[in-house]
Design an enzyme around this catalytic site. Structure first.
Site, PDB file in Angstrom:
ATOM      1  N   ASN A   9       0.883  -1.172   0.000  1.00  0.00           N
ATOM      2  CA  ASN A   9       0.000   0.000   0.000  1.00  0.00           C
ATOM      3  C   ASN A   9       0.920   1.221   0.000  1.00  0.00           C
ATOM      4  OD1 ASN A   9      -1.740   2.096   0.474  1.00  0.00           O
ATOM      5  ND2 ASN A   9      -2.374   1.427   2.525  1.00  0.00           N
ATOM      6  N   LYS A  11       0.199   4.231  -0.291  1.00  0.00           N
ATOM      7  CA  LYS A  11      -0.418   5.440   0.303  1.00  0.00           C
ATOM      8  C   LYS A  11      -0.142   6.645  -0.610  1.00  0.00           C
ATOM      9  CE  LYS A  11      -0.139   3.245   4.774  1.00  0.00           C
ATOM     10  NZ  LYS A  11      -0.014   3.356   6.222  1.00  0.00           N
ATOM     11  N   HIS A  95      -9.333   1.220   4.973  1.00  0.00           N
ATOM     12  CA  HIS A  95      -8.060   1.440   5.665  1.00  0.00           C
ATOM     13  C   HIS A  95      -8.299   2.392   6.845  1.00  0.00           C
ATOM     14  CE1 HIS A  95      -3.961   2.627   6.537  1.00  0.00           C
ATOM     15  NE2 HIS A  95      -3.595   1.527   5.919  1.00  0.00           N
ATOM     16  N   GLU A  97      -6.712   4.818   7.845  1.00  0.00           N
ATOM     17  CA  GLU A  97      -6.532   6.239   7.516  1.00  0.00           C
ATOM     18  C   GLU A  97      -7.781   6.806   6.854  1.00  0.00           C
ATOM     19  OE1 GLU A  97      -2.803   5.599   5.494  1.00  0.00           O
ATOM     20  OE2 GLU A  97      -1.939   5.035   7.423  1.00  0.00           O
ATOM     21  N   GLU A 167      -4.987  -4.790  10.678  1.00  0.00           N
ATOM     22  CA  GLU A 167      -3.986  -3.741  10.862  1.00  0.00           C
ATOM     23  C   GLU A 167      -4.254  -3.004  12.172  1.00  0.00           C
ATOM     24  OE1 GLU A 167      -2.242  -2.641   6.705  1.00  0.00           O
ATOM     25  OE2 GLU A 167      -3.785  -1.207   7.243  1.00  0.00           O
ATOM     26  N   GLY A 173       2.867   2.493  10.737  1.00  0.00           N
ATOM     27  CA  GLY A 173       3.824   3.585  10.557  1.00  0.00           C
ATOM     28  C   GLY A 173       4.551   3.977  11.834  1.00  0.00           C
ATOM     29  N   SER A 212       3.865  -1.903  10.325  1.00  0.00           N
ATOM     30  CA  SER A 212       5.322  -1.958  10.530  1.00  0.00           C
ATOM     31  C   SER A 212       5.917  -3.330  10.223  1.00  0.00           C
ATOM     32  CB  SER A 212       5.674  -1.510  11.962  1.00  0.00           C
ATOM     33  OG  SER A 212       5.238  -0.179  12.177  1.00  0.00           O
TER      34      SER A 212
END
Ligand code: 13P
Length: 250
Positions: A9, A11, A95, A97, A167, A173, A212
């Site tokens: 991904n 992003k 996701h 985000e 996730e 991240g 991560s």
């Protein structure tokens, strides 16, 4: 046997130039990857270039999001048919985000999942808890709610040959990877919840871990019985790291 899947991904990262050199590096190293399936999900403006560079290769590509609508006055949105025009195989939905910065609800995510499937795309459904939710002991409750939104809308068969990415938001991240045991526990919970409705759907369901994941922790994570690959953020932007994860998934 479920075939492991490692999906990048990207992003909102990269440029036309970096996309070209990243894919060049991945294509050069892919010979070492024997059994895992690979995919990349670039920002949508790069999808035509990715299609050009990956057509005829063993690497699939996909979108990072899609609209629930098919066309019309929805500024900034991308429809399923547009992703199909560029031969996308996958599309990420829900996701964290998108859930947090764009306030996407479980129901909207479930609709996106349904729209993607109806268009012949394979949705990668992202679910996972925040740090507060984990600390409050509600991890299972949160992932169950996010999963059930899809099952309630579409029925259990919506997950047949499906892909879920667990996730944990606190691991994305941050460099704070879930331990293989922590991840396996949630993956087993997810598969068990699906198995309660359909054993065969649960058997075929690929559950990826994301957060991560790096070449040096991938082998242990993917070595767990219910972890079928990874959804990779930062490490998917470097050919060497991405390939390192892919060979670990082998
Ligand atoms: P990182 O690998 O950068 O933690 O991101 C994970 C992720 O969000 C993939 O969708």
């Amino acid at each position: 046997m479920r075939r492991p899947l490692v999906a990048g991904n990207w992003k909102m990262n990269g440029s036309l130039e970096s996309v070209r050199s990243l894919l060049d590096g991945i294509k050069r190293g892919i010979g070492d990857v024997k059994s895992a399936e690979l995919a990349v999900c670039p920002p949508c403006v790069f999808i035509p270039e990715v299609q050009k560079l990956l057509s005829g290769s063993d690497i699939a590509w996909g979108g990072q999001d899609l609209s629930t609508e098919s066309s019309g006055a929805f500024t900034g949105e991308i429809s399923a048919s547009m992703l199909n025009d560029f031969a996308c195989k996958y599309v990420i939905v829900g996701h964290s985000e998108r859930r947090s910065y764009h306030a996407e609800s479980d129901q909207q995510v479930a609709s996106k999942y349904a729209v993607a499937r109806a268009a012949g795309l394979i949705p990668i459904l992202c679910i996972g808890e925040t740090l507060e939710e984990r600390e409050a002991g509600t991890t299972n409750e949160i992932v169950a709610r996010q999963l059930d939104a899809v099952i309630d809308l579409e029925g259990i068969d919506a997950l047949a040959n499906g892909v879920i990415a667990y996730e944990p938001v606190w691991a994305i991240g941050t460099g704070m990877t879930a331990t293989p045991e922590q991840a396996q526990e949630v993956h087993a919970f997810i598969r068990g919840r699906v198995a309660a409705k359909s054993g065969s759907v649960a058997q075929g369901l690929r559950i990826l871990y994301g957060g991560s994941m790096k070449p040096d922790n991938a082998r242990e994570l993917i070595g767990k019985p219910d972890i079928d690959g990874g959804l990779i953020g930062g490490a998917s932007l470097k050919a060497e790291d991405f390939l390192g994860i892919c060979t670990a998934a082998d």
